[in-house]
Design a protein around this motif. Structure first.
Motif, short mmCIF file in Angstrom:
data_model
loop_
_atom_site.label_atom_id
_atom_site.label_comp_id
_atom_site.label_asym_id
_atom_site.label_seq_id
_atom_site.Cartn_x
_atom_site.Cartn_y
_atom_site.Cartn_z
N VAL A 132 0.84 -1.20 0.00
CA VAL A 132 0.00 0.00 0.00
C VAL A 132 0.87 1.25 0.00
CG1 VAL A 132 -1.72 1.30 1.33
CG2 VAL A 132 -1.87 -1.19 1.19
N LYS A 133 0.51 2.22 -0.83
CA LYS A 133 1.23 3.50 -0.84
C LYS A 133 0.66 4.36 0.30
CE LYS A 133 2.41 7.19 -4.18
NZ LYS A 133 3.27 7.80 -3.23
N ILE A 134 1.53 4.74 1.21
CA ILE A 134 1.10 5.52 2.38
C ILE A 134 1.75 6.90 2.33
CG2 ILE A 134 1.07 5.64 4.90
CD1 ILE A 134 1.34 2.52 4.86
N ASN A 135 0.93 7.92 2.20
CA ASN A 135 1.42 9.31 2.19
C ASN A 135 1.07 9.94 3.53
OD1 ASN A 135 1.96 9.16 -0.71
ND2 ASN A 135 -0.28 9.21 -0.91
N THR A 136 1.92 10.85 4.00
CA THR A 136 1.61 11.55 5.25
C THR A 136 1.71 13.06 5.03
OG1 THR A 136 3.92 11.37 5.96
CG2 THR A 136 2.42 9.66 6.72
N ILE A 137 0.80 13.78 5.66
CA ILE A 137 0.82 15.25 5.60
C ILE A 137 0.72 15.75 7.04
CG2 ILE A 137 -0.33 17.32 4.77
CD1 ILE A 137 -1.51 15.69 2.47
N GLU A 138 1.83 16.36 7.53
CA GLU A 138 1.86 16.79 8.93
C GLU A 138 1.40 18.24 9.03
OE1 GLU A 138 5.50 15.94 10.90
OE2 GLU A 138 4.58 16.15 12.87
N GLN A 139 0.15 18.40 9.33
CA GLN A 139 -0.40 19.76 9.52
C GLN A 139 -1.79 19.65 10.13
OE1 GLN A 139 -1.07 20.89 5.11
NE2 GLN A 139 -3.05 21.32 6.09
N LYS A 140 -2.29 20.80 10.61
CA LYS A 140 -3.68 20.86 11.03
C LYS A 140 -4.56 20.84 9.78
CE LYS A 140 -3.10 23.05 15.45
NZ LYS A 140 -3.53 24.05 16.42
N TYR A 141 -5.84 20.51 9.97
CA TYR A 141 -6.73 20.44 8.82
C TYR A 141 -6.86 21.79 8.12
CZ TYR A 141 -10.68 19.95 5.81
OH TYR A 141 -11.46 19.97 4.69
N SER A 142 -6.82 21.78 6.81
CA SER A 142 -7.18 22.97 6.05
C SER A 142 -7.92 22.52 4.79
CB SER A 142 -5.95 23.81 5.69
OG SER A 142 -5.25 23.18 4.66
N GLU A 149 -7.69 23.10 1.74
CA GLU A 149 -6.95 22.74 0.51
C GLU A 149 -6.65 21.25 0.44
OE1 GLU A 149 -4.91 25.45 2.59
OE2 GLU A 149 -6.93 26.14 2.08
N LEU A 150 -6.76 20.56 1.59
CA LEU A 150 -6.48 19.11 1.58
C LEU A 150 -7.53 18.33 0.79
CD1 LEU A 150 -5.49 18.72 5.33
CD2 LEU A 150 -3.97 18.42 3.37
N ILE A 151 -8.73 18.91 0.67
CA ILE A 151 -9.83 18.19 0.01
C ILE A 151 -9.74 18.41 -1.50
CG2 ILE A 151 -12.35 17.94 -0.16
CD1 ILE A 151 -11.28 17.16 2.56
N THR A 152 -9.29 17.38 -2.21
CA THR A 152 -9.20 17.49 -3.67
C THR A 152 -9.81 16.24 -4.30
OG1 THR A 152 -7.08 16.34 -3.91
CG2 THR A 152 -6.99 18.71 -3.44
N ASP A 153 -10.10 16.36 -5.60
CA ASP A 153 -10.78 15.23 -6.24
C ASP A 153 -9.82 14.10 -6.65
OD1 ASP A 153 -9.55 16.37 -8.38
OD2 ASP A 153 -11.39 17.06 -9.37
N GLN A 154 -8.56 14.17 -6.18
CA GLN A 154 -7.69 13.00 -6.38
C GLN A 154 -8.12 11.83 -5.48
OE1 GLN A 154 -3.59 13.13 -4.58
NE2 GLN A 154 -4.20 15.18 -3.95
N TYR A 155 -8.94 12.15 -4.45
CA TYR A 155 -9.40 11.09 -3.53
C TYR A 155 -10.81 10.65 -3.92
CZ TYR A 155 -5.64 13.23 -0.85
OH TYR A 155 -4.43 13.74 -0.47
N GLN A 156 -11.06 9.34 -3.78
CA GLN A 156 -12.42 8.85 -3.98
C GLN A 156 -13.27 9.04 -2.72
OE1 GLN A 156 -9.84 6.39 -5.27
NE2 GLN A 156 -10.14 7.87 -6.91
N LEU A 157 -12.58 9.15 -1.58
CA LEU A 157 -13.30 9.15 -0.31
C LEU A 157 -12.48 9.90 0.74
CD1 LEU A 157 -15.67 7.94 1.43
CD2 LEU A 157 -14.13 6.04 1.94
#
Ligand code: ZN
Length: 244
Positions: free
Chosen positions: A97-107, A109-117
């Motif tokens: 599994v490809k696991i990406n991490t983003i270390e930040q508080k929610y914003s 801009e994180l919501i993009t259509d590259q994700y299905q869910l």
């Protein structure tokens, strides 16, 4: 003969090889890897989701260990951030599994259509409302959940046709909702609620054509009460065109 690591779930009629292939093509955003996020991330990674992106900014603390799956005393001693610790544990469980991490508080801009869910695993209601708004505006499927005391709740929202978090709980009522830091958290309700979110994700990602209208699952693991509640779009919801 080499048996697939997914042999047992492939035998589930509703999943099968088609569902597994869909899961392996999926890209999921999990916001928060505390109690709920630990379970969601570990279940989806072990089941073979294609790619998962984890967002958090906390360190692992001793008070996390009773309810946050996978973290260890060594993680606390070594002062690891949750993302670093979680990625190590998850990758050891499934290197495919490809696991990406983003270390930040929610914003937003994180919501993009590259994700299905998008899976909301935060413990902060202002952030939950923001995630709800952002997913609504992008028409992106998302799962809400919360736990406090002995009660957990989870709801899947597929599209803007479904009731959303503001339909379910108008923001002005937020003060009535318990927060786990104040009233405590039964560790097992976190596991149950996180697994409910992961189950909703599993169903949607393996068989997206089989989605069902929004239903709220409410579980009490002290009185052993499980309820499924239909939730309708509210005429007062500001996202659904009601009064602002
Ligand atoms: Zn709404």
């Amino acid at each position: 003969m080499v048996t697939s690591r997914y042999d047992r779930q492939l035998k589930i009629e509703q999943i099968g090889s088609k569902g597994q292939a869909n899961l392996e093509k999926s890209n999921v955003l999990v916001i928060g890897v505390g109690g709920l996020g630990s379970f969601v991330a570990s279940e989806l990674v072990k089941a073979g989701v294609g790619s998962i992106t984890l967002v958090d900014f906390d360190q692992v603390e001793l008070t996390n260990l009773h309810r946050q799956n996978l973290y260890t005393e060594d993680d606390v001693k070594n002062g690891l951030g949750k993302l670093e610790a979680m990625k190590q544990h998850l990758q050891a469980a499934n290197s495919n599994v490809k696991i990406n991490t983003i270390e930040q508080k929610y914003s937003s801009e994180l919501i993009t259509d590259q994700y299905q869910l998008v899976v909301d695993c935060t413990d902060n209601f202002p952030v939950k409302y923001q995630i709800n708004r952002d997913c609504f505006q992008k028409d992106l499927p998302h799962i809400f959940a919360t736990c406090a005391g002995n009660q957990g709740q989870a709801m899947f929202m597929n599209s803007t046709d479904d009731a959303c978090l503001e339909c379910l709980y108008p923001q002005q009522d937020i003060a009535k909702l318990g927060l786990s830091a104040n009233i405590g958290t039964n560790p097992m309700i976190v596991a149950i609620t996180g697994s409910l979110e992961a189950s909703m994700a599993m169903k949607f990602l393996t068989r997206p054509e089989k989605v069902v209208p929004a239903k709220l699952m409410v579980v009490d693991n002290w009185n052993f009460d499980f309820r499924k509640i239909g939730v309708h779009v509210s005429s007062n919801c500001p996202l659904h065109g009601g009064n602002k």
